[in-house]
Design a protein around this motif. Structure first.
Motif, PDB file in Angstrom:
ATOM      1  N   THR A 156      96.101  81.929  52.160  1.00 40.93           N
ATOM      2  CA  THR A 156      97.020  81.111  52.961  1.00 40.93           C
ATOM      3  C   THR A 156      97.790  80.129  52.076  1.00 40.93           C
ATOM      4  OG1 THR A 156      95.237  79.569  53.538  1.00 40.93           O
ATOM      5  CG2 THR A 156      95.716  81.327  55.116  1.00 40.93           C
ATOM      6  N   ASN A 157      97.159  79.611  51.031  1.00 45.17           N
ATOM      7  CA  ASN A 157      97.866  78.730  50.092  1.00 45.17           C
ATOM      8  C   ASN A 157      98.979  79.483  49.373  1.00 45.17           C
ATOM      9  OD1 ASN A 157      96.257  76.561  50.765  1.00 45.17           O
ATOM     10  ND2 ASN A 157      94.918  76.773  48.990  1.00 45.17           N
ATOM     11  N   SER A 158      98.703  80.717  48.952  1.00 41.02           N
ATOM     12  CA  SER A 158      99.723  81.527  48.279  1.00 41.02           C
ATOM     13  C   SER A 158     100.886  81.824  49.214  1.00 41.02           C
ATOM     14  CB  SER A 158      99.121  82.847  47.777  1.00 41.02           C
ATOM     15  OG  SER A 158      98.200  82.599  46.747  1.00 41.02           O
ATOM     16  N   ASP A 181      88.925  97.404  50.008  1.00 39.39           N
ATOM     17  CA  ASP A 181      88.722  96.987  48.624  1.00 39.39           C
ATOM     18  C   ASP A 181      88.662  95.470  48.471  1.00 39.39           C
ATOM     19  OD1 ASP A 181      91.368  96.375  49.114  1.00 39.39           O
ATOM     20  OD2 ASP A 181      92.121  97.260  47.256  1.00 39.39           O
ATOM     21  N   GLY A 182      88.662  94.730  49.590  1.00 38.49           N
ATOM     22  CA  GLY A 182      88.600  93.274  49.544  1.00 38.49           C
ATOM     23  C   GLY A 182      89.954  92.598  49.462  1.00 38.49           C
ATOM     24  N   SER A 183      91.019  93.385  49.464  1.00 42.82           N
ATOM     25  CA  SER A 183      92.361  92.807  49.419  1.00 42.82           C
ATOM     26  C   SER A 183      92.813  92.441  50.831  1.00 42.82           C
ATOM     27  CB  SER A 183      93.355  93.793  48.795  1.00 42.82           C
ATOM     28  OG  SER A 183      93.504  94.934  49.620  1.00 42.82           O
ATOM     29  N   VAL A 241     105.740  92.937  54.213  1.00 41.45           N
ATOM     30  CA  VAL A 241     104.279  93.017  54.129  1.00 41.45           C
ATOM     31  C   VAL A 241     103.925  92.643  52.696  1.00 41.45           C
ATOM     32  CG1 VAL A 241     102.261  94.517  54.291  1.00 41.45           C
ATOM     33  CG2 VAL A 241     104.165  94.835  55.862  1.00 41.45           C
ATOM     34  N   VAL A 242     103.057  91.648  52.555  1.00 42.28           N
ATOM     35  CA  VAL A 242     102.658  91.162  51.235  1.00 42.28           C
ATOM     36  C   VAL A 242     101.158  91.378  51.069  1.00 42.28           C
ATOM     37  CG1 VAL A 242     102.734  89.221  49.637  1.00 42.28           C
ATOM     38  CG2 VAL A 242     104.476  89.406  51.418  1.00 42.28           C
ATOM     39  N   PHE A 243     100.775  91.830  49.894  1.00 38.91           N
ATOM     40  CA  PHE A 243      99.379  92.124  49.596  1.00 38.91           C
ATOM     41  C   PHE A 243      98.846  91.112  48.578  1.00 38.91           C
ATOM     42  CE2 PHE A 243     101.357  95.942  51.054  1.00 38.91           C
ATOM     43  CZ  PHE A 243     100.379  96.623  51.765  1.00 38.91           C
ATOM     44  N   GLU A 248      95.878  85.995  44.698  1.00 37.63           N
ATOM     45  CA  GLU A 248      96.854  86.454  43.716  1.00 37.63           C
ATOM     46  C   GLU A 248      97.707  87.567  44.319  1.00 37.63           C
ATOM     47  OE1 GLU A 248      94.325  87.624  40.503  1.00 37.63           O
ATOM     48  OE2 GLU A 248      94.020  85.569  39.831  1.00 37.63           O
ATOM     49  N   PHE A 249      99.016  87.454  44.135  1.00 37.23           N
ATOM     50  CA  PHE A 249      99.975  88.429  44.632  1.00 37.23           C
ATOM     51  C   PHE A 249      99.707  89.786  44.004  1.00 37.23           C
ATOM     52  CE2 PHE A 249     103.922  90.732  43.815  1.00 37.23           C
ATOM     53  CZ  PHE A 249     104.439  90.859  45.089  1.00 37.23           C
TER      54      PHE A 249
END
Length: 112
Positions: free
Chosen positions: A53-55, A73-75, A88-90, A96-97
């Protein structure tokens, strides 16, 4: 003398090819592991890790967080909107982006 040079050259070539063969075997395993498809499951936006959320706040402050997903995978995958634009951002678990994808609107054609 020529036989000695030929034998030495053959030993060098064989010696050089063995580590490459071992490395190729390991590479196949790495490729297989990286090709496993990540599956994403819905999650509550408020359950996103603080780092993610900070990113989002830092990099996408003018976007609205629409939906969140957690990958096998934890992403994390988050859908963001800004006016008509949808992306959509991963991110990884540390915020980390990883990558970004633009969401293309699917236009339905009228039925005749």
């Amino acid at each position: 003398m020529k036989k000695g040079m030929i034998i030495t050259a053959a030993v060098v070539v064989i010696g050089m090819s063995m580590p490459a063969g071992v490395m190729a075997g390991n590479t196949d395993q790495l490729v297989a592991a990286s090709q496993q498809e990540v599956e994403y499951e819905d999650m509550k936006v408020e359950d996103l890790p603080e780092a993610v959320t900070n990113s989002i706040s830092e990099g996408y402050a003018d976007y609205t967080l629409a939906k969140a997903y957690q990958g096998t995978d934890g992403s994390y995958k988050v859908k963001l909107t800004k006016e008509e634009e949808k992306i959509v951002v991963f991110f990884n678990a540390d915020g980390e982006f990883l990558k970004i994808e633009k969401v293309e609107e699917q236009v339905e054609e009228p039925m005749e």
